[in-house]
Design an enzyme around this catalytic site. Structure first.
Site, PDB file in Angstrom:
ATOM      1  N   ASN A 209       0.847  -1.192   0.000  1.00  0.00           N
ATOM      2  CA  ASN A 209       0.000   0.000   0.000  1.00  0.00           C
ATOM      3  C   ASN A 209       0.884   1.243   0.000  1.00  0.00           C
ATOM      4  O   ASN A 209       2.103   1.140   0.073  1.00  0.00           O
ATOM      5  CB  ASN A 209      -0.975  -0.018   1.189  1.00  0.00           C
ATOM      6  CG  ASN A 209      -0.254   0.015   2.516  1.00  0.00           C
ATOM      7  OD1 ASN A 209       0.383   1.001   2.852  1.00  0.00           O
ATOM      8  ND2 ASN A 209      -0.338  -1.082   3.260  1.00  0.00           N
ATOM      9  N   ASP A 279      -4.697  -5.830   5.112  1.00  0.00           N
ATOM     10  CA  ASP A 279      -5.740  -6.664   5.734  1.00  0.00           C
ATOM     11  C   ASP A 279      -5.698  -8.102   5.219  1.00  0.00           C
ATOM     12  O   ASP A 279      -6.181  -9.009   5.878  1.00  0.00           O
ATOM     13  CB  ASP A 279      -7.126  -6.067   5.455  1.00  0.00           C
ATOM     14  CG  ASP A 279      -7.335  -4.777   6.244  1.00  0.00           C
ATOM     15  OD1 ASP A 279      -6.779  -4.683   7.356  1.00  0.00           O
ATOM     16  OD2 ASP A 279      -8.020  -3.869   5.744  1.00  0.00           O
ATOM     17  N   LYS A 289       8.413 -17.658  -9.965  1.00  0.00           N
ATOM     18  CA  LYS A 289       7.733 -16.501 -10.554  1.00  0.00           C
ATOM     19  C   LYS A 289       6.533 -16.977 -11.379  1.00  0.00           C
ATOM     20  O   LYS A 289       6.698 -17.806 -12.284  1.00  0.00           O
ATOM     21  CB  LYS A 289       8.722 -15.730 -11.431  1.00  0.00           C
ATOM     22  CG  LYS A 289       8.146 -14.451 -11.970  1.00  0.00           C
ATOM     23  CD  LYS A 289       9.161 -13.698 -12.802  1.00  0.00           C
ATOM     24  CE  LYS A 289       8.447 -12.647 -13.622  1.00  0.00           C
ATOM     25  NZ  LYS A 289       9.212 -12.225 -14.772  1.00  0.00           N
ATOM     26  N   ILE A 308      -3.344  -6.722  14.447  1.00  0.00           N
ATOM     27  CA  ILE A 308      -2.339  -6.551  15.509  1.00  0.00           C
ATOM     28  C   ILE A 308      -2.938  -5.850  16.722  1.00  0.00           C
ATOM     29  O   ILE A 308      -2.760  -6.294  17.862  1.00  0.00           O
ATOM     30  CB  ILE A 308      -1.123  -5.757  14.965  1.00  0.00           C
ATOM     31  CG1 ILE A 308      -0.542  -6.491  13.746  1.00  0.00           C
ATOM     32  CG2 ILE A 308      -0.071  -5.580  16.049  1.00  0.00           C
ATOM     33  CD1 ILE A 308       0.497  -5.702  12.978  1.00  0.00           C
ATOM     34  N   PHE A 324      -4.801   4.179  14.347  1.00  0.00           N
ATOM     35  CA  PHE A 324      -4.990   5.196  13.319  1.00  0.00           C
ATOM     36  C   PHE A 324      -6.115   4.727  12.396  1.00  0.00           C
ATOM     37  O   PHE A 324      -6.294   3.526  12.210  1.00  0.00           O
ATOM     38  CB  PHE A 324      -3.716   5.386  12.476  1.00  0.00           C
ATOM     39  CG  PHE A 324      -2.785   6.420  13.038  1.00  0.00           C
ATOM     40  CD1 PHE A 324      -2.056   6.153  14.182  1.00  0.00           C
ATOM     41  CD2 PHE A 324      -2.627   7.649  12.415  1.00  0.00           C
ATOM     42  CE1 PHE A 324      -1.193   7.101  14.722  1.00  0.00           C
ATOM     43  CE2 PHE A 324      -1.766   8.611  12.933  1.00  0.00           C
ATOM     44  CZ  PHE A 324      -1.052   8.339  14.081  1.00  0.00           C
ATOM     45  N   LYS A 342     -12.107  -2.463  18.016  1.00  0.00           N
ATOM     46  CA  LYS A 342     -10.761  -2.979  18.290  1.00  0.00           C
ATOM     47  C   LYS A 342     -10.374  -2.829  19.764  1.00  0.00           C
ATOM     48  O   LYS A 342      -9.267  -3.193  20.150  1.00  0.00           O
ATOM     49  CB  LYS A 342      -9.731  -2.259  17.408  1.00  0.00           C
ATOM     50  CG  LYS A 342      -9.980  -2.449  15.914  1.00  0.00           C
ATOM     51  CD  LYS A 342      -8.730  -2.160  15.096  1.00  0.00           C
ATOM     52  CE  LYS A 342      -9.021  -2.237  13.606  1.00  0.00           C
ATOM     53  NZ  LYS A 342      -7.829  -2.537  12.810  1.00  0.00           N
TER      54      LYS A 342
HETATM   55  N1  CTP Z   1      -4.315  -2.545  12.135  1.00  0.00           N
HETATM   56  C1  CTP Z   1      -3.723  -3.617  12.786  1.00  0.00           C
HETATM   57  N2  CTP Z   1      -3.713  -4.849  12.192  1.00  0.00           N
HETATM   58  C2  CTP Z   1      -4.304  -5.039  10.998  1.00  0.00           C
HETATM   59  C3  CTP Z   1      -4.925  -3.963  10.329  1.00  0.00           C
HETATM   60  C4  CTP Z   1      -4.897  -2.712  10.936  1.00  0.00           C
HETATM   61  O1  CTP Z   1      -3.204  -3.434  13.887  1.00  0.00           O
HETATM   62  N3  CTP Z   1      -4.279  -6.227  10.444  1.00  0.00           N
HETATM   63  C5  CTP Z   1      -4.304  -1.222  12.777  1.00  0.00           C
HETATM   64  C6  CTP Z   1      -3.604  -0.155  11.995  1.00  0.00           C
HETATM   65  O2  CTP Z   1      -2.240  -0.076  12.347  1.00  0.00           O
HETATM   66  C7  CTP Z   1      -4.374   1.087  12.392  1.00  0.00           C
HETATM   67  C8  CTP Z   1      -5.763   0.582  12.685  1.00  0.00           C
HETATM   68  O3  CTP Z   1      -5.634  -0.816  12.878  1.00  0.00           O
HETATM   69  O4  CTP Z   1      -3.870   1.649  13.581  1.00  0.00           O
HETATM   70  C9  CTP Z   1      -6.786   0.840  11.633  1.00  0.00           C
HETATM   71  O5  CTP Z   1      -6.408   0.260  10.443  1.00  0.00           O
HETATM   72  P1  CTP Z   1      -7.413   0.113   9.210  1.00  0.00           P
HETATM   73  O6  CTP Z   1      -6.720  -0.635   8.152  1.00  0.00           O
HETATM   74  O7  CTP Z   1      -7.987   1.446   8.902  1.00  0.00           O
HETATM   75  O8  CTP Z   1      -8.536  -0.744   9.909  1.00  0.00           O
HETATM   76  P2  CTP Z   1      -9.355  -1.940   9.400  1.00  0.00           P
HETATM   77  O9  CTP Z   1      -9.858  -2.608  10.623  1.00  0.00           O
HETATM   78  O10 CTP Z   1      -8.530  -2.735   8.464  1.00  0.00           O
HETATM   79  O11 CTP Z   1     -10.588  -1.271   8.686  1.00  0.00           O
HETATM   80  P3  CTP Z   1     -10.903  -0.976   7.148  1.00  0.00           P
HETATM   81  O12 CTP Z   1     -12.111  -1.778   6.883  1.00  0.00           O
HETATM   82  O13 CTP Z   1     -11.149   0.495   7.085  1.00  0.00           O
HETATM   83  O14 CTP Z   1      -9.696  -1.418   6.349  1.00  0.00           O
END
Ligand code: CTP
Length: 401
Positions: A209, A279, A289, A308, A324, A342
């Site tokens: 990303n 995600d 490859k 996490i 965040f 969360k």
């Molecule tokens: N985060 C995390 N572990 C993941 C994904 C996200 O700890 N596997 C944490 C990120 O570091 C951030 C927060 O969760 O602090 C929000 O991340 P975001 O990707 O916006 O949240 P999601 O739950 O993945 O929601 P979305 O559906 O918006 O992707």
């Protein structure tokens, strides 16, 4: 307000505002700071070294090639001695040389050789300040984490009116006091995650990303400046470790980031999750490859990555958790939902797109916690990080005592 025993290196470059820097030395010393002055050759045309020497009570340095001065305190020693480098006035020429990494006099060399934060107080004619060349150099320096103090607008020594006046000595002194903060995180262990994660598809391709890691690195630096012992867990980014950060762990995938964060968080008081964790990851990673199958679509099956923050939130003994949320729309609704879902103590939400967020130098954040909200308005990521850290410290003390 105190600057007791704080070591400030004052760089003075060539500009009429240099006369105000004499006053600045006195005001810094009034608060107990140790001040050492380095002048450029240009500065000596405006103020004499004797003046600064008398006011600072220390020898003034001007040249890299002064054997006697180098024997007393070499330029590398001087660079290490400084806790802050304040350049006032910062002329257009000095700004250009700093932006391009020149080391062609003592002041620029010390700036390159020092890990101390650099504060610039520009002073120049308003037309010069507005020039695209100067503005481009300023942008470069800001992106590199240099702090800008001013300039102010008003009457100029040259008779013009506009932006380019150096801030007043008392304003510069306040900025120095603020830069040391009051060590709001002293004695606390803080883990910060930053950057993207990469999920391999095969040996040459990955899903990633656009996170640059700059916000997380700025948070790690601000937390270190606030006195915390910081561990920075970084995804794949090309950023150097901020000064003051105690430990850095480089990872690539979300699973690696989870392991590193869980490990570090076991000892930590606060975890700030600034990383943009992927995600999903490919369900299978090819160890060769993948070849194009002309005319046929390629289907990738993705598995969900561990969350996490949620992993930490589920632990009985857990650090204060700050997440965040980067959203393109409905920021508050999604942020509050994440805060609750969360199990976080605080969430920092920002709108992405429109010149803010990913890959941008500036950002704007809104902080939410169960019964409160705080708006941090648009600023550089460095300044926002300081505001965020101050708020995290305040909430941490409220909740955890
Ligand atoms: N985060 C995390 N572990 C993941 C994904 C996200 O700890 N596997 C944490 C990120 O570091 C951030 C927060 O969760 O602090 C929000 O991340 P975001 O990707 O916006 O949240 P999601 O739950 O993945 O929601 P979305 O559906 O918006 O992707």
């Amino acid at each position: 307000m105190s600057l007791a025993q704080r070591r400030i290196l004052l760089g003075v470059s060539g500009g009429i505002a240099a006369y105000k820097s004499c006053e600045l030395v006195r005001r810094l010393r009034d608060l107990g700071a140790e001040v050492r002055v380095v002048m450029t050759e240009g500065a000596t045309h405006f103020v004499s070294a004797t003046t600064f020497q008398a006011l600072s009570g220390q020898p003034v340095r001007m040249s890299l090639w002064d054997a006697e001065a180098e024997a007393a305190m070499g330029h590398i020693e001087l660079a290490r001695w400084a806790e802050r480098i304040l350049i006032a006035p910062a002329s257009a020429d000095l700004i250009a040389r700093l932006a391009h990494g020149f080391a062609n006099d003592l002041l620029t060399t010390v700036c390159l050789a020092s890990a101390a934060p650099v504060y610039l107080a520009p002073a120049m004619n308003q037309q010069m300040w507005a020039h695209p060349a100067v503005q481009a150099n300023i942008d470069t320096l800001r992106q590199r984490g240099v702090h800008l103090l001013g300039p102010a607008s008003g009457d100029q020594a040259c008779g013009d009116i506009g932006s380019g006046r150096m801030l007043e000595p008392m304003e510069l002194r306040e900025a120095m006091v603020a830069s040391f903060g009051n060590l709001v995180l002293r004695g606390l262990k803080v883990v910060v995650s930053a950057g993207p994660t990469y999920e391999d598809i095969d040996p040459v391709r990955f899903i990633g990303n656009r996170s640059s890691g700059r916000m997380g690195f700025a948070v790690a630096e601000a937390a270190a400046q606030a006195g915390a012992e910081v561990t920075l867990v970084a995804g794949p980014v090309s950023l150097s470790t901020p000064p003051g950060v105690r430990r850095r762990v480089d990872v690539r995938s979300a699973a690696q980031m989870r392991d590193a964060v869980v490990d570090a968080a076991a000892q930590a008081d606060i975890y700030i999750a600034a990383a943009a964790v992927g995600d999903y990851r490919p369900a299978e990673v090819a160890d060769y490859k993948l070849k194009k199958q002309a005319g046929a679509p390629l289907e990738l099956r993705l598995s969900e990555n561990p969350d996490i923050l949620a992993t930490l939130a589920a632990q009985t003994v857990r650090p204060f958790l700050v997440g965040f949320a980067a959203e393109t729309h409905d920021v508050e609704r999604y942020a509050r939902d994440k805060l609750q879902r969360k199990g976080l103590d605080m969430i920092a939400a920002n709108q992405v797109g429109g010149g803010l967020g990913f890959e941008a130098a500036d950002n704007a954040l809104t902080l939410y916690w169960a019964d409160g909200v705080a708006d941090l308005s648009r600023a550089s990521k460095t300044d926002l990080a300081h505001q965020l850290v101050a708020k995290v410290a305040e909430r941490y003390r409220t909740v955890r005592g």
